[in-house]
Design an enzyme around this catalytic site. Structure first.
Site, PDB file in Angstrom:
ATOM      1  N   ASP A   7     -11.746   2.672  -6.473  1.00 39.46           N
ATOM      2  CA  ASP A   7     -11.389   4.023  -6.895  1.00 39.46           C
ATOM      3  C   ASP A   7     -11.905   4.373  -8.290  1.00 39.46           C
ATOM      4  O   ASP A   7     -11.459   3.805  -9.295  1.00 39.46           O
ATOM      5  CB  ASP A   7      -9.876   4.185  -6.855  1.00 39.46           C
ATOM      6  CG  ASP A   7      -9.325   4.012  -5.448  1.00 39.46           C
ATOM      7  OD1 ASP A   7     -10.055   3.478  -4.601  1.00 39.46           O
ATOM      8  OD2 ASP A   7      -8.172   4.408  -5.210  1.00 39.46           O
ATOM      9  N   HIS A  52     -13.228   2.957   2.254  1.00 36.45           N
ATOM     10  CA  HIS A  52     -12.112   3.667   1.605  1.00 36.45           C
ATOM     11  C   HIS A  52     -12.153   5.155   1.955  1.00 36.45           C
ATOM     12  O   HIS A  52     -12.208   6.028   1.098  1.00 36.45           O
ATOM     13  CB  HIS A  52     -12.199   3.465   0.083  1.00 36.45           C
ATOM     14  CG  HIS A  52     -10.955   3.872  -0.657  1.00 36.45           C
ATOM     15  ND1 HIS A  52     -10.794   5.133  -1.179  1.00 36.45           N
ATOM     16  CD2 HIS A  52      -9.835   3.191  -0.997  1.00 36.45           C
ATOM     17  CE1 HIS A  52      -9.627   5.201  -1.802  1.00 36.45           C
ATOM     18  NE2 HIS A  52      -9.033   4.038  -1.694  1.00 36.45           N
ATOM     19  N   ASP A  60      -2.410   1.278  -1.928  1.00 35.34           N
ATOM     20  CA  ASP A  60      -3.368   0.952  -0.874  1.00 35.34           C
ATOM     21  C   ASP A  60      -4.314  -0.171  -1.279  1.00 35.34           C
ATOM     22  O   ASP A  60      -5.112  -0.629  -0.460  1.00 35.34           O
ATOM     23  CB  ASP A  60      -4.144   2.198  -0.444  1.00 35.34           C
ATOM     24  CG  ASP A  60      -4.797   2.956  -1.593  1.00 35.34           C
ATOM     25  OD1 ASP A  60      -4.263   2.910  -2.714  1.00 35.34           O
ATOM     26  OD2 ASP A  60      -5.833   3.612  -1.365  1.00 35.34           O
ATOM     27  N   HIS A  61      -4.209  -0.618  -2.528  1.00 35.40           N
ATOM     28  CA  HIS A  61      -5.067  -1.704  -3.004  1.00 35.40           C
ATOM     29  C   HIS A  61      -4.290  -2.973  -3.340  1.00 35.40           C
ATOM     30  O   HIS A  61      -4.906  -3.970  -3.720  1.00 35.40           O
ATOM     31  CB  HIS A  61      -5.853  -1.245  -4.234  1.00 35.40           C
ATOM     32  CG  HIS A  61      -6.787  -0.113  -3.938  1.00 35.40           C
ATOM     33  ND1 HIS A  61      -8.133  -0.283  -3.719  1.00 35.40           N
ATOM     34  CD2 HIS A  61      -6.546   1.216  -3.793  1.00 35.40           C
ATOM     35  CE1 HIS A  61      -8.694   0.884  -3.459  1.00 35.40           C
ATOM     36  NE2 HIS A  61      -7.746   1.813  -3.491  1.00 35.40           N
ATOM     37  N   HIS A  66     -10.472   6.049 -13.296  1.00 40.26           N
ATOM     38  CA  HIS A  66      -9.474   6.429 -12.315  1.00 40.26           C
ATOM     39  C   HIS A  66      -8.211   6.825 -13.083  1.00 40.26           C
ATOM     40  O   HIS A  66      -8.066   6.464 -14.256  1.00 40.26           O
ATOM     41  CB  HIS A  66      -9.215   5.242 -11.380  1.00 40.26           C
ATOM     42  CG  HIS A  66      -8.541   5.597 -10.093  1.00 40.26           C
ATOM     43  ND1 HIS A  66      -8.989   6.591  -9.254  1.00 40.26           N
ATOM     44  CD2 HIS A  66      -7.446   5.053  -9.477  1.00 40.26           C
ATOM     45  CE1 HIS A  66      -8.200   6.663  -8.195  1.00 40.26           C
ATOM     46  NE2 HIS A  66      -7.255   5.745  -8.310  1.00 40.26           N
ATOM     47  N   HIS A 100      -6.938  -2.220  -9.100  1.00 39.82           N
ATOM     48  CA  HIS A 100      -5.905  -1.427  -9.783  1.00 39.82           C
ATOM     49  C   HIS A 100      -4.644  -1.439  -8.933  1.00 39.82           C
ATOM     50  O   HIS A 100      -4.654  -1.910  -7.789  1.00 39.82           O
ATOM     51  CB  HIS A 100      -6.399   0.003 -10.032  1.00 39.82           C
ATOM     52  CG  HIS A 100      -6.619   0.803  -8.777  1.00 39.82           C
ATOM     53  ND1 HIS A 100      -7.638   0.551  -7.889  1.00 39.82           N
ATOM     54  CD2 HIS A 100      -5.937   1.868  -8.265  1.00 39.82           C
ATOM     55  CE1 HIS A 100      -7.590   1.419  -6.896  1.00 39.82           C
ATOM     56  NE2 HIS A 100      -6.562   2.213  -7.088  1.00 39.82           N
ATOM     57  N   HIS A 115      -2.653   0.897  -7.407  1.00 43.64           N
ATOM     58  CA  HIS A 115      -2.199   1.874  -6.430  1.00 43.64           C
ATOM     59  C   HIS A 115      -1.930   1.117  -5.136  1.00 43.64           C
ATOM     60  O   HIS A 115      -2.615   0.139  -4.822  1.00 43.64           O
ATOM     61  CB  HIS A 115      -3.239   2.975  -6.220  1.00 43.64           C
ATOM     62  CG  HIS A 115      -3.176   4.046  -7.265  1.00 43.64           C
ATOM     63  ND1 HIS A 115      -4.258   4.828  -7.614  1.00 43.64           N
ATOM     64  CD2 HIS A 115      -2.144   4.470  -8.050  1.00 43.64           C
ATOM     65  CE1 HIS A 115      -3.904   5.684  -8.573  1.00 43.64           C
ATOM     66  NE2 HIS A 115      -2.622   5.486  -8.842  1.00 43.64           N
TER      67      HIS A 115
END
Length: 307
Positions: A209, A267, A67-68, A142, A63, A65
């Site tokens: 997530d 994570h 941090d990914h 999520h 996805h 976000h």
């Protein structure tokens, strides 16, 4: 035997810490290298881990976000800088295609490599040209659209040397038997089934997530190696539910119920300087091989299940 292992490049959620980089995971699977969720700093972590851009054959983003995915720009530019000679497939939720394109073209650079975007509209099988495995996407739960990934090797057969010797099959005849399924040896027909036994295909799953949902169980089912987020401890289950995450106990319980062999928890929220409670929460449910991931860990895919 070709090497199959997980190279952990980063394990932090939301923000990096002194000891944990943003997410990043490279699955080495025979001649393939699948890079999952390259967060900020992934390119530098690759250097520390001895991973080169040429080793990457596919990239899978769960996805969009930060941090990914914030490391995607640097990784893509490194793939081009190093003139990676093979096409690289990039999987990501179609709803985030605008973010993929922004990251891909975030700065000026000379494109030399072939990048093949594979936006995912619906869960199910994914195109994986040249792969000796099936790759599937499964929807997760999520606040933004998120997919987990499952790699499945087809079942095969393992030759048994003692059976081959007993029936007089040796040398080049072994290869012919594998290719043709039956050959003549010592005056009789020998079939592949007589000299082999089933070899279960291996399975890998990647779950980031998400709240606990059907998708978690579908991805984890029978996995030899499961990489799964465990952002919070069980004591903070309310925060996990609010923000769309799993606790260590939830992840471990799902893994146990799904028959996972090796469980990798990762994570982790920066609120936890120590992961002792994560381990305690997980061990209430999962008694198999358990890894609390640290940056630059290498986790082997376990040996094949007995036939």
């Amino acid at each position: 035997m070709s090497q199959r292992e997980l190279v952990v490049l980063g394990t932090a959620s939301q923000v990096p810490t002194r000891h944990r980089n943003h997410n990043g995971y490279l699955l080495r699977w025979d001649g393939e290298g699948l890079l999952f969720d390259p967060g900020e700093g992934t390119q530098r972590q690759m250097l520390h881990a001895g991973v080169t851009a040429t080793q990457i054959t596919r990239i899978a983003v769960t996805h969009f976000h930060g941090d990914h995915c914030l490391g995607l720009a640097g990784v893509i530019q490194r793939i081009n800088l190093d003139r990676v000679p093979h096409p690289v497939d990039v999987y990501f939720p179609a709803s985030g295609e605008v973010y993929f394109e922004r990251l891909r073209h975030s700065t000026a650079y000379h494109e030399t490599a072939v990048l093949r975007p594979r936006p995912i509209d619906e869960p199910g099988p994914l195109p994986a040209p040249g792969a000796r495995f099936a790759l599937d996407a499964v929807r997760l739960d999520h606040p933004v659209e998120s997919f987990g990934y499952r790699l499945s090797e087809p079942d095969g057969r393992r030759l048994v040397p003692e059976r081959l010797a007993a029936l007089g099959v040796r040398g080049p005849a072994v290869g012919r038997l594998q290719h043709e399924g039956a050959i003549e040896a010592d005056g009789r027909t020998v079939t592949l089934a007589e000299v082999s036994e089933p070899r279960p295909g291996q399975k890998f799953a990647f779950v980031m997530d998400t709240r606990l949902c059907d998708g978690v169980y579908a991805l984890a089912e029978g996995a030899d190696l499961l990489v799964v987020e465990a952002t919070f401890t069980d004591a903070d289950a309310g925060l996990a539910e609010e923000h769309g995450h799993l606790t260590a106990g939830q992840a471990a319980k799902a893994a146990a119920e799904a028959g996972v062999r090796t469980l990798v928890l990762t994570h982790f929220s920066q609120r936890y300087p120590d992961l002792g409670q994560h381990l305690a929460d997980a061990r209430k449910h999962f008694d198999g091989e358990l890894v609390l991931a640290a940056d630059l860990d290498r986790v082997p895919v376990p040996a094949r299940r007995p036939s």
